[in-house]
Design a protein around this motif. Sequence first.
Motif, short mmCIF file in Angstrom:
data_model
loop_
_atom_site.label_atom_id
_atom_site.label_comp_id
_atom_site.label_asym_id
_atom_site.label_seq_id
_atom_site.Cartn_x
_atom_site.Cartn_y
_atom_site.Cartn_z
N UNK A 11 1.37 6.63 4.85
CA UNK A 11 0.53 7.39 3.93
C UNK A 11 -0.92 6.91 4.00
N UNK A 12 -1.82 7.78 3.57
CA UNK A 12 -3.24 7.45 3.55
C UNK A 12 -3.51 6.23 2.65
N UNK A 13 -2.77 6.11 1.56
CA UNK A 13 -2.94 4.98 0.65
C UNK A 13 -2.62 3.65 1.35
N UNK A 14 -1.52 3.62 2.08
CA UNK A 14 -1.15 2.38 2.79
C UNK A 14 -2.16 2.10 3.89
N UNK A 15 -2.59 3.12 4.60
CA UNK A 15 -3.59 2.92 5.65
C UNK A 15 -4.90 2.40 5.07
N UNK A 16 -5.27 2.90 3.91
CA UNK A 16 -6.49 2.46 3.25
C UNK A 16 -6.39 0.99 2.83
N UNK A 17 -5.24 0.61 2.27
CA UNK A 17 -5.04 -0.79 1.87
C UNK A 17 -5.08 -1.70 3.10
N UNK A 18 -4.46 -1.26 4.18
CA UNK A 18 -4.46 -2.05 5.41
C UNK A 18 -5.88 -2.18 5.97
N UNK A 19 -6.62 -1.09 5.96
CA UNK A 19 -7.99 -1.10 6.46
C UNK A 19 -8.85 -2.06 5.64
N UNK A 20 -8.60 -2.11 4.34
CA UNK A 20 -9.35 -3.03 3.48
C UNK A 20 -9.02 -4.48 3.83
N UNK A 21 -7.74 -4.77 4.02
CA UNK A 21 -7.33 -6.13 4.43
C UNK A 21 -7.99 -6.51 5.75
N UNK A 22 -8.04 -5.58 6.67
CA UNK A 22 -8.63 -5.85 7.99
C UNK A 22 -10.14 -6.05 7.87
#
Length: 168
Positions: A11-22
């Motif tokens: 989901x976009x939400x999980x991708x967004x959280x991952x992108x923030x961590x990165x």
Amino acid sequence: MTTLKYIAHYSEQIQSQAATLISTGRLGEYLDKNYPNRHQIQSDKALYQYSNDIKNQYMRKSSPLSQVSYNSKLAVLNQALGIHTYQSRVQGSKLKSHNSITVASLFKEAPPEFLRMIVVHELAHFKEQEHNKAFYQLCCHMEPNYHQYELDTRLWLHWRERSSIVMK
């Protein structure tokens, strides 16, 4: 947002959280905190025994494993974490089966949870070929945290890829 190829189907939400961590440089910290250990299964023989133990615990009635091994070219050629193959052939009056699992060699350096997730995934394919509801139910039966480990394995792949780029 940066393309996150290993989690593109999330989901976009999980991708967004991952992108923030990165982007904040905290992905490695997250992974180290949640998965501080590395497994000791370094040889094909040890991987076979490990996989066979899981198979015998959860899938006793399925055909025996013929081969389980690491492959250093697997991730590059197929962008896969592991591969399963199964063949059934008639030899005389008997039906012979050949079940094998190949795991990408980079998982020799992985946390034990990630290796278990891959082995569980490939074993589940011997019973359910498609990635359907029954397949994921079987995966979760063998490993209750299957979905979290799958996501974190994919994040670990991003982290490894980014770390190797930074080191060059």
